[in-house]
Design an enzyme around this catalytic site. Structure first.
Site, PDB file in Angstrom:
ATOM      1  N   HIS A  61      -0.270   0.616 -10.434  1.00  0.00           N
ATOM      2  CA  HIS A  61      -1.154  -0.208  -9.114  1.00  0.00           C
ATOM      3  C   HIS A  61      -1.785  -1.439 -10.238  1.00  0.00           C
ATOM      4  CE1 HIS A  61      -3.127  -0.336  -5.346  1.00  0.00           C
ATOM      5  NE2 HIS A  61      -3.114  -1.338  -5.656  1.00  0.00           N
TER       6      HIS A  61
ATOM      7  N   ARG B 173       0.809  -1.043  -0.124  1.00  0.00           N
ATOM      8  CA  ARG B 173       0.020   0.079  -0.050  1.00  0.00           C
ATOM      9  C   ARG B 173       0.835   1.244   0.009  1.00  0.00           C
ATOM     10  NH1 ARG B 173      -3.457  -2.520  -1.731  1.00  0.00           N
ATOM     11  NH2 ARG B 173      -5.404  -3.540  -0.838  1.00  0.00           N
TER      12      ARG B 173
END
Lengths: 86, 306
Positions: free
Chosen positions: B269, B221
């Site tokens: 991502h 993250r």
């Protein structure tokens, strides 16, 4: 704090004022009141100013849409971005 | 079971299609068009508006639409008794492992260097392989698979987790042994869950504890990494470079410093993305289990944060 349902008994003008007030209170709370206001960026202030009329316009569509906008705007303020599902 | 899908800004159609392909008669309501909240017994969520789950008085299950649950656990309004589950999907694990292996091999065999050499028509045969020992932080389903595949390929590996483990297949360190772990490795892969204990873990203090020139791969993250500290750590030589797939703000702003960092490779991502078709069977299985009061698959421990 007035609820969204309570607001429906007011005259339209008052209702708009109440909705705006409700939103403003939620806005301030989401930033931990005064301390949070210090970290407002100009873009967020602009977003806030733009969202006001949007919310007022959405009044004609009912409380549900208002809440949707409110929720999504709260998320925007909290810095959540649309992120990959993983 | 009546299900609500709440994923603002994401297309719910592939999920609806996948769910219906397995269970045609499933009642699905999609946010924000939820007209009968009292009927909703389970929710599938991704970055739901905080507080909205209190609109469903008969809710029995909250399921993440991905492996991560940090987007759920940051909503304090979810009642403590409500079970939360997440996706553990072999396909997602496979993609993640491939991405990390790519990053490790790219660093080990320096493909970026050779691409630059090709452009400049340089024939440089020196130091064709960088010796690599890979440390994986977070040894859950994803981290363990990465360790296994890299081990199979002949790399030296070590894992680090936040809880003690017995009989772990690979050299294992706990968070109290972080410095020792970092001195053993020269490629560090972050696959930790995002919790209050792991947020900002990749900071300057961390980088200073690494072996000089360690390479970082962050696929967990964005909030694990203090982004300014990484740039400083690279400039000061503590870190040789990084492969990043996640960021504090996504999409990465156009004026972000990472775009212009020669030693940082960024991807948008995409390391691994939940596949609805692969995820739906376990979601439906959990619906069935919650109805029959059976133990749920892939339950989330709120205390641990994953």
């Amino acid at each position: 704090m007035l609820s969204f349902k309570d607001a429906s008994i007011y005259m339209p003008l008052n209702t708009i004022a109440v909705y705006w007030n409700e939103f403003f209170i939620a806005f301030v709370l989401s930033y931990n009141c005064l301390t949070g206001l210090k970290i407002l960026t100009s873009s967020k202030i602009i977003s806030f100013l733009i969202s006001g009329p949007m919310i007022l316009c959405s009044y004609s569509k009912g409380v549900k849409e208002f809440r949707t906008l409110h929720y999504e705007f709260s998320n925007h303020l909290s810095g959540e971005e649309s992120r990959t599902m993983d | 079971m009546n299900l609500a899908i709440i994923c603002p800004g994401k297309n719910p159609e592939p999920w609806i299609e996948a769910l219906k392909s397995y269970q045609e008669d499933l009642d699905i309501q999609v946010y924000p068009e939820i007209t009968e909240p009292e009927k909703v017994e389970a929710v599938l969520v991704w970055q739901h508006p905080k507080g909205i789950l209190s609109d469903f008085p008969n809710l029995k299950l909250v399921s993440s639409m991905g492996a991560g649950v940090d987007h759920i656990l940051t909503d304090p309004s979810i009642p403590a008794h409500l079970p939360i589950v997440r996706i553990v999907d072999d396909r997602l694990t496979w993609s993640m492992t491939n991405y990390v292996v790519m990053g490790v091999l790219n660093y080990h065999r320096q493909i970026t260097r050779y691409q630059k050499d090709q452009k400049r028509k340089v024939w440089d045969m020196s130091n064709p392989e960088i010796p690599v020992k890979v440390g994986v932080m977070g040894v859950g389903a994803l981290g363990y698979d990465v360790l296994e595949k890299l081990d199979f390929m002949g790399f030296e590996v070590a894992g680090l987790g936040f809880t003690a483990k017995e009989n772990f297949k690979f050299p294992y360190y706990t968070k109290e042994q972080l410095n020792e772990f970092l001195q053993e490795i020269n490629v560090v892969v972050c696959l930790l869950p995002l919790t209050k204990d792991t947020e900002n873990i990749l900071d300057m203090e961390f980088f200073k504890s690494c072996q000089k020139g360690t390479y970082l791969i962050n696929v967990a993250r964005g909030k694990h990494l203090v982004e300014e500290d990484l740039i400083n750590a690279i400039n000061e030589g503590y870190i040789s470079g990084a492969l990043l797939d996640v960021y504090r703000k996504e999409p990465l702003p156009k004026n972000h410093l990472f775009w212009d960092q020669e030693k940082i490779t960024i991807t948008p991502h995409i390391a691994s993305v939940t596949n609805p078709k692969a995820a739906v069977p376990q979601i439906l299985e959990n619906f069935s289990r919650v109805k029959n009061n059976h133990e749920l698959l892939n339950s989330v421990d709120r205390e641990k944060g994953y």
